[in-house]
Design an enzyme around this catalytic site. Structure first.
Site, PDB file in Angstrom:
ATOM      1  N   CYS A 100       0.786  -1.354   0.105  1.00 37.51           N
ATOM      2  CA  CYS A 100       0.675  -0.207  -0.147  1.00 37.51           C
ATOM      3  C   CYS A 100       1.376   1.416   0.095  1.00 37.51           C
ATOM      4  O   CYS A 100       1.557   1.859  -1.081  1.00 37.51           O
ATOM      5  CB  CYS A 100      -0.944  -0.415   1.392  1.00 37.51           C
ATOM      6  SG  CYS A 100      -2.455   1.586   1.059  1.00 37.51           S
ATOM      7  N   ARG A 129     -15.314   7.248  -4.069  1.00 34.82           N
ATOM      8  CA  ARG A 129     -14.820   6.183  -2.699  1.00 34.82           C
ATOM      9  C   ARG A 129     -12.938   6.038  -1.960  1.00 34.82           C
ATOM     10  O   ARG A 129     -12.775   5.077  -3.201  1.00 34.82           O
ATOM     11  CB  ARG A 129     -15.994   5.244  -2.081  1.00 34.82           C
ATOM     12  CG  ARG A 129     -17.385   6.584  -2.206  1.00 34.82           C
ATOM     13  CD  ARG A 129     -17.887   5.404  -0.995  1.00 34.82           C
ATOM     14  NE  ARG A 129     -18.452   3.865  -1.622  1.00 34.82           N
ATOM     15  CZ  ARG A 129     -19.225   3.029  -1.932  1.00 34.82           C
ATOM     16  NH1 ARG A 129     -20.057   3.288  -0.959  1.00 34.82           N
ATOM     17  NH2 ARG A 129     -19.418   1.913  -2.671  1.00 34.82           N
ATOM     18  N   HIS A 189      -3.420  -5.680   2.340  1.00 34.54           N
ATOM     19  CA  HIS A 189      -2.852  -5.434   3.901  1.00 34.54           C
ATOM     20  C   HIS A 189      -3.601  -7.302   4.341  1.00 34.54           C
ATOM     21  O   HIS A 189      -3.251  -8.045   3.866  1.00 34.54           O
ATOM     22  CB  HIS A 189      -3.935  -4.668   5.153  1.00 34.54           C
ATOM     23  CG  HIS A 189      -3.763  -3.698   4.624  1.00 34.54           C
ATOM     24  ND1 HIS A 189      -2.200  -2.936   4.572  1.00 34.54           N
ATOM     25  CD2 HIS A 189      -4.221  -2.532   3.781  1.00 34.54           C
ATOM     26  CE1 HIS A 189      -2.001  -1.493   4.205  1.00 34.54           C
ATOM     27  NE2 HIS A 189      -3.037  -1.180   3.335  1.00 34.54           N
TER      28      HIS A 189
HETATM   29  N1  GLN Z   1      -1.916   7.048   1.972  1.00 35.44           N
HETATM   30  C1  GLN Z   1      -2.468   6.389   0.811  1.00 35.44           C
HETATM   31  C2  GLN Z   1      -3.648   5.625   0.472  1.00 35.44           C
HETATM   32  O1  GLN Z   1      -4.989   6.246   0.724  1.00 35.44           O
HETATM   33  C3  GLN Z   1      -1.739   4.915   1.346  1.00 35.44           C
HETATM   34  C4  GLN Z   1      -3.022   3.978   2.909  1.00 35.44           C
HETATM   35  C5  GLN Z   1      -2.668   2.471   3.060  1.00 35.44           C
HETATM   36  O2  GLN Z   1      -1.036   2.320   3.335  1.00 35.44           O
HETATM   37  N2  GLN Z   1      -3.468   2.005   3.452  1.00 35.44           N
HETATM   38  O3  GLN Z   1      -3.959   5.702  -1.067  1.00 35.44           O
END
Ligand code: GLN
Length: 255
Positions: A92, A126, A190
């Site tokens: 992510c 969203r 995740h």
């Molecule tokens: N801040 C980033 C986003 O919202 C990554 C979010 C995350 O690592 N879950 O795209």
């Protein structure tokens, strides 16, 4: 067998929001279960990044990931490790910052570390939140299960392969999830992703050690996978039936 392996979790103080540090725990433990000596190092952002055999980066908030990217670019250790062939798993925010550009909190593009030919911008719809299932495209791995929570969407350049085709969820936003170049793997999953997908953990470990690893008893992981995968597929089937029901009612209502 006495290979010694140093697994580095990169900047857990900045990229630790989603529990992805667990990927480092999984790698080290699956190595030890096979008699491979493994050390797990949590490398916080207040010091230089230590040398390691494999690196894990996790998810984080927009401002934190910008700080992490700036430090990694200035430090240079991660880029040198990738040149030497060390495997990197980036999740992510960690995935986004390994790209060419990613979005600041206000949407401005910021320079990434440049280890993957991808660019991430804020999505207009969203936020992508929920379970994700994706079919790996680059190795003979079973379906990947995880959860996602991100606002950014990622576009791949010509020099990178997607990690997987999305069966359910959003991922990069174009029907694929993640990216792979050499031994650098980025994903939106995740979970931690390696706890839910031990085959991916073993692929990274075999890259790092050069060994073909004997299988472990993954009965508990398999039970977790079955539960998560069937929950997502059942929800989809339920939604399909609901749509069919609505459609049938609208057609019958019209006649
Ligand atoms: N801040 C980033 C986003 O919202 C990554 C979010 C995350 O690592 N879950 O795209």
């Amino acid at each position: 067998m006495r290979v010694s392996l140093r697994v580095v979790v990169v900047h857990p103080d900045l990229l630790g929001t989603y529990g992805d540090g667990g990927n480092g725990v999984v790698l080290a433990q699956r190595a030890r279960w096979r008699g491979i000596g493994a050390e797990l190092l949590e490398a916080t952002s207040d010091g230089p990044l230590p040398a390691g055999d494999m690196y894990c980066l996790g998810g984080g908030e927009d401002a934190a990931q910008a700080a992490s990217a700036e430090r990694l670019r200035a430090d240079g250790t991660l880029a040198r490790a990738v040149e030497r062939g060390s495997p990197v798993l980036a999740v992510c925010a960690g995935y986004q910052i390994l790209g060419r550009t990613f979005a600041a909190a206000d949407g401005r593009p910021l320079a990434g570390v440049g280890l993957l030919d991808v660019s991430t911008a804020k999505g207009t719809g969203r936020r992508a939140v929920g379970e994700i299932l994706a079919e790996p495209l680059f190795a003979d791995l079973p379906v990947l299960t995880g959860f996602e929570n991100h606002g950014g969407l990622t576009v791949r350049g010509p020099n990178v392969d997607p990690l997987a085709r999305v069966e359910s969820g959003v991922g990069n936003g174009d029907g694929t999830d993640g990216a792979v170049t050499g031994r650098v793997v980025g994903t939106y999953l995740h979970g931690p992703v390696l706890a839910r997908n031990p085959a991916l953990a073993d692929l990274l470990l075999s890259w790092a050690t050069g060994l073909s690893l004997e299988p472990l008893d993954d009965a508990e992981e398999a039970a977790l996978r079955d539960e998560r995968i069937s929950a997502v597929r059942a929800r989809h089937a339920g939604r399909g039936l609901l749509c069919l029901g609505r459609y049938a009612r609208s057609v019958l209502g019209r006649s």
